[in-house]
Enzyme design. Structure first.
Site, mmCIF file in Angstrom:
data_model
loop_
_atom_site.group_PDB
_atom_site.id
_atom_site.type_symbol
_atom_site.label_atom_id
_atom_site.label_comp_id
_atom_site.label_asym_id
_atom_site.label_seq_id
_atom_site.Cartn_x
_atom_site.Cartn_y
_atom_site.Cartn_z
ATOM 1 N N ILE A 133 26.911 -15.662 -31.943
ATOM 2 C CA ILE A 133 28.111 -15.352 -31.180
ATOM 3 C C ILE A 133 29.086 -16.509 -31.388
ATOM 4 O O ILE A 133 28.690 -17.612 -31.771
ATOM 5 C CB ILE A 133 27.833 -15.131 -29.667
ATOM 6 C CG1 ILE A 133 27.103 -16.331 -29.046
ATOM 7 C CG2 ILE A 133 27.046 -13.861 -29.443
ATOM 8 C CD1 ILE A 133 26.836 -16.164 -27.552
ATOM 9 N N ASP A 134 30.354 -16.256 -31.152
ATOM 10 C CA ASP A 134 31.380 -17.253 -31.441
ATOM 11 C C ASP A 134 31.258 -18.483 -30.551
ATOM 12 O O ASP A 134 30.685 -18.427 -29.462
ATOM 13 C CB ASP A 134 32.773 -16.642 -31.269
ATOM 14 C CG ASP A 134 33.017 -15.480 -32.216
ATOM 15 O OD1 ASP A 134 32.447 -15.502 -33.320
ATOM 16 O OD2 ASP A 134 33.770 -14.564 -31.842
ATOM 17 N N LYS A 135 31.848 -19.569 -30.991
ATOM 18 C CA LYS A 135 31.818 -20.841 -30.268
ATOM 19 C C LYS A 135 32.234 -20.691 -28.808
ATOM 20 O O LYS A 135 31.561 -21.178 -27.901
ATOM 21 C CB LYS A 135 32.740 -21.840 -30.972
ATOM 22 C CG LYS A 135 33.001 -23.149 -30.222
ATOM 23 C CD LYS A 135 33.885 -24.063 -31.050
ATOM 24 C CE LYS A 135 34.284 -25.325 -30.298
ATOM 25 N NZ LYS A 135 35.335 -25.063 -29.295
#
Length: 302
Positions: A133-135
């Protein structure tokens, strides 16, 4: 290395051609052009140069930065763990795995410290990482502790059998209470840092349901059937309701936070050894909860 321009690239910018036809990204192509390592017929050209039929472009592939993967004693919420896998709740602001520019403070650095064994399928770069998942997206991730578990979990993801449900706070008041966004996603032609809905993209399906409405914002639940890069962020922006706080796909004027208000709340999958269906939930980050409370209060007072 060299490449010769064919008809389908005629008139395109030099930096775009390099990004499309080589391993270089658009930004890397621009950097190499500025450094003078990219030559067209033996001569340096600017990034905006329109390539011609028969042009011979010579270029250098930049050296890969050596990354040092060190175990770090970082706070890590391990929701579940057994001999085959673990489920962790990644905080907002943490990168999943090291890369050039993010060599420490990542989830992988934390995993190397807290979990003894990790699968080796993705090598030293992403040990144990089955999906990402994104930062600035928070929430649940499955971690494989051995290769057989990794293969089984990855296969379940590919077959669309895993359950991944997100909560997203989005701009605007959606016209429908629920819907399906079926639109292919691929790298944007206009900005290589972005993904976009494009006919050349891969299948991407998101199912959403509106949970609460706040006038200018809506809280939605989104279930992923596929797992494309930035899928929810791209899909919600595509239908005109970008995720609040999204610096890449949303408007500048938005709710104050620490990036997009997007949380991987529910994760369900079949245990690779026991065959048991496991389901986990993670609470919203504090800043997400506080923002919702403010919106609810303002809604009551309006």
């Amino acid at each position: 290395m060299k490449l010769e321009i064919k008809e389908n690239s005629l008139g395109s910018r030099l930096d775009k051609v390099l990004a499309d036809l080589t391993v270089l990204s658009r930004s890397q192509a621009n950097e190499e052009i500025k450094r003078g390592t990219v030559l067209v017929n033996g001569q340096p050209k600017k990034a905006k140069y329109a390539v011609q039929l028969g042009d011979v472009i010579s270029y250098q592939v930049p050296e890969v930065e050596e990354l040092d993967y060190v175990a770090e004693d970082l706070p890590l919420a391990i929701i579940y763990e057994d001999e085959d896998l673990a489920v962790v709740n990644k905080p907002q602001g943490m990168v999943v795995h090291p890369s050039a520019g993010h060599t420490s403070g990542t989830l992988v650095n934390a995993l190397l410290y807290h979990i003894k064994n990790l699968s080796s399928i993705n090598g030293v770069v992403r040990p144990g990482i089955v999906h990402r998942i994104d930062k600035d997206t928070s929430g649940l991730l499955m971690i494989a502790k051995n290769d057989s578990a990794h293969q089984a979990l990855a296969a379940e993801l590919k077959d669309k059998k895993s359950h991944r449900q997100y909560l997203a706070l989005v701009h605007g008041n959606l016209p429908n209470d629920r819907g399906v966004i079926d639109a292919p996603i691929g790298r944007s032609d206009k900005d290589r840092k972005k993904q976009a809905v494009t006919a050349k993209g891969k299948e991407a399906i998101s199912r959403f349901q509106v949970l609460e409405r706040f006038g200018d914002y809506s809280l939605v639940s989104v279930v992923l059937e596929t797992g494309r890069t930035h899928q929810i962020r791209v899909h919600m922006a595509y239908i005109g309701h970008p995720v609040a706080g999204d610096p890449l796909y949303g408007p500048r004027k938005t709710l104050k936070g620490q990036g997009q208000f997007l949380h991987a709340q529910t994760l369900g999958f079949t245990h690779p050894k026991t065959g048991e269906l496991l389901t986990f939930e993670a609470e919203l980050p504090e800043i997400f909860q506080e923002t919702l409370e403010k919106l609810r209060k303002s809604q009551k007072n309006s």
